[in-house]
Design an enzyme around this catalytic site. Structure first.
Site, PDB file in Angstrom:
ATOM      1  N   ASP A  73      -5.359  -6.180   6.143  1.00 10.81           N
ATOM      2  CA  ASP A  73      -6.580  -5.660   5.540  1.00 10.81           C
ATOM      3  C   ASP A  73      -7.526  -6.817   5.186  1.00 10.81           C
ATOM      4  OD1 ASP A  73      -8.417  -4.000   4.379  1.00 10.81           O
ATOM      5  OD2 ASP A  73      -7.189  -3.430   2.664  1.00 10.81           O
ATOM      6  N   ASP A 111      -1.222 -18.144   4.111  1.00 13.88           N
ATOM      7  CA  ASP A 111      -2.240 -19.026   3.509  1.00 13.88           C
ATOM      8  C   ASP A 111      -2.691 -20.092   4.511  1.00 13.88           C
ATOM      9  OD1 ASP A 111       0.417 -19.638   3.100  1.00 13.88           O
ATOM     10  OD2 ASP A 111       0.150 -20.626   1.174  1.00 13.88           O
ATOM     11  N   LYS A 128       4.490 -14.174   4.581  1.00 14.89           N
ATOM     12  CA  LYS A 128       4.755 -15.051   3.442  1.00 14.89           C
ATOM     13  C   LYS A 128       6.260 -14.985   3.142  1.00 14.89           C
ATOM     14  CE  LYS A 128       3.076 -17.736   0.175  1.00 14.89           C
ATOM     15  NZ  LYS A 128       2.391 -19.014   0.413  1.00 14.89           N
ATOM     16  N   TYR A 163       0.822  -1.210   0.000  1.00  7.42           N
ATOM     17  CA  TYR A 163       0.000   0.000   0.000  1.00  7.42           C
ATOM     18  C   TYR A 163       0.857   1.261   0.000  1.00  7.42           C
ATOM     19  CZ  TYR A 163      -4.114  -2.892   1.064  1.00  7.42           C
ATOM     20  OH  TYR A 163      -5.130  -3.818   1.023  1.00  7.42           O
TER      21      TYR A 163
END
Ligand code: NAI
Length: 340
Positions: free
Chosen positions: A230, A206, A172, A125
């Site tokens: 988010d 995940d 991740k 972002y």
């Protein structure tokens, strides 16, 4: 003496839920002087040139606090998101979003009580996007040591101050070895240096999604970079009854902006049926924050009065349509006031 707060009604259902929240907070006895400033499409409609006018930013900086309705962000056009810009401009680096099951709200799980702490200023972002060749676009993910340590320290401190036992960092880093690698390394180092009393775990995002929908009660406080935080906020909202019951805050060193997780809901705007509860709950977070910041217990008493009222209203099925009830936006506000 009254406390000055900026009220940003926002777009879509924003003005409807903002009026309801303002009414409930005022009726609770909180001595607040509201000053309305615009952001989003409402700012353009009011003749401003920018979605986030400088005068709005300046007043939030001066007062150090705002209650904000949602703002529409045009998809795929030149305007940057008001929310991203606001958080970055005021350095509101920590988004804090509590998620809990509430008696009377139909949800898939009982006993969910977790808090998402989201890094609010960097990641994907950061807004660094380029079309580097025709048909080829890039978006740069930013992670800095200072911001990663700052949010980790905030999240661990939050755990300690509120008696929370465990912090899970979602990442991740197996794929994004440098950016997410830096984020979790900072979290681990902050933990090892200063917060060994808090249980700490790292979960790949995940797998975290799967674990979250299988058993959200295994999580306590979650630390995540911007994008994962988010998405996870909406996912978790879905576990406890939807966006109508999920409040939030954006906290910085110099101030704070309180807002619901939901957006401007254009599909129901103007109908008087939006659920104002998430913004009212954000208002409760605001009053508690004010109480701590200003050392004034009266704000906390007002917050408790509002919280008791909505807990009772929900338990008695006095709710809006999204939660299976029949009340309109302002009727729900009145139902809370009646229960003070
Ligand atoms: P949304 O949260 O506005 O709506 C998703 C669904 O939830 C819709 O079906 C809507 O009717 C329902 N919903 C949301 N809030 C509700 C409420 N208080 N009461 C009852 N139902 C409610 O998400 P969407 O459609 O993705 O975004 C719409 C606009 O809002 C976009 O322009 C987006 O950029 C903006 N947005 C702004 C945010 C903010 O200002 N903090 C946060 C999220 C989105």
């Amino acid at each position: 003496m009254s406390t000055n707060v900026v009220l940003i009604p926002g777009d879509g259902i924003g003005p409807e839920v903002a009026v309801a929240a303002q009414r409930v907070i005022d009726a609770s006895g909180a001595d607040i002087r509201w000053t309305v400033r615009h952001a989003g499409e409402a700012a353009l409609a009011a003749g401003e040139k920018q979605l986030l006018p400088q005068s709005t930013l300046d007043l939030i900086s001066e007062y150090g606090i705002a209650l904000k309705g949602p703002c529409t962000t045009p998809i795929g056009t030149g305007f940057r998101s008001v929310n991203v810009l606001l958080r970055k401009s005021l350095d509101l680096y920590a988004a804090v979003r509590p998620i809990r099951t509430m008696a009377g709200v139909k949800s898939r799980y009982d006993n969910v009580d977790l808090v998402i702490v989201r890094e609010n200023t960097e990641g994907l972002y950061a807004g660094i996007e380029n079309e580097i060749a025709k048909g080829v676009c890039t978006s740069i993910k930013v992670a800095t040591d200072s911001a990663s340590r700052r949010i980790a320290d905030y999240a661990f401190r939050y755990c300690r101050e509120r008696g929370r036992k465990k912090l899970s960092v979602f990442h991740k880093a197996n794929i994004m070895k440098l950016t997410d690698g830096l984020f979790i390394r900072c979290a681990r180092e902050v933990h090892d240096a200063s917060y060994q009393d808090i249980e700490y775990e790292e979960v790949i995002i995940d797998a975290a999604c799967m674990k979250m929908v299988q058993d959200p009660t295994r999580f306590d406080v979650i630390l995540a970079e911007n994008l994962y935080g988010d998405i996870m906020s909406d996912l978790c909202a879905g576990l406890v009854g939807g966006l109508g019951v999920t409040p939030g805050s954006n906290i910085g060193e110099k101030g704070a902006v309180f807002e619901a997780v939901h957006g401007s809901a254009p599909d129901i705007a103007g109908k008087g049926i939006a659920n104002p509860l998430a913004l009212i709950m954000s208002g409760v977070m605001m009053l508690n924050w004010l109480s701590t910041q200003r050392g004034d217990p009266r704000f906390r008493e007002c917050a408790t009065r509002i919280r008791n009222a909505y807990d009772r209203a929900l338990a008695e099925s006095a709710t809006t349509r999204d939660l299976g009830g029949t009340l309109g936006t302002l009727e729900f506000a009145e139902a809370l006031i009646k229960r003070f």
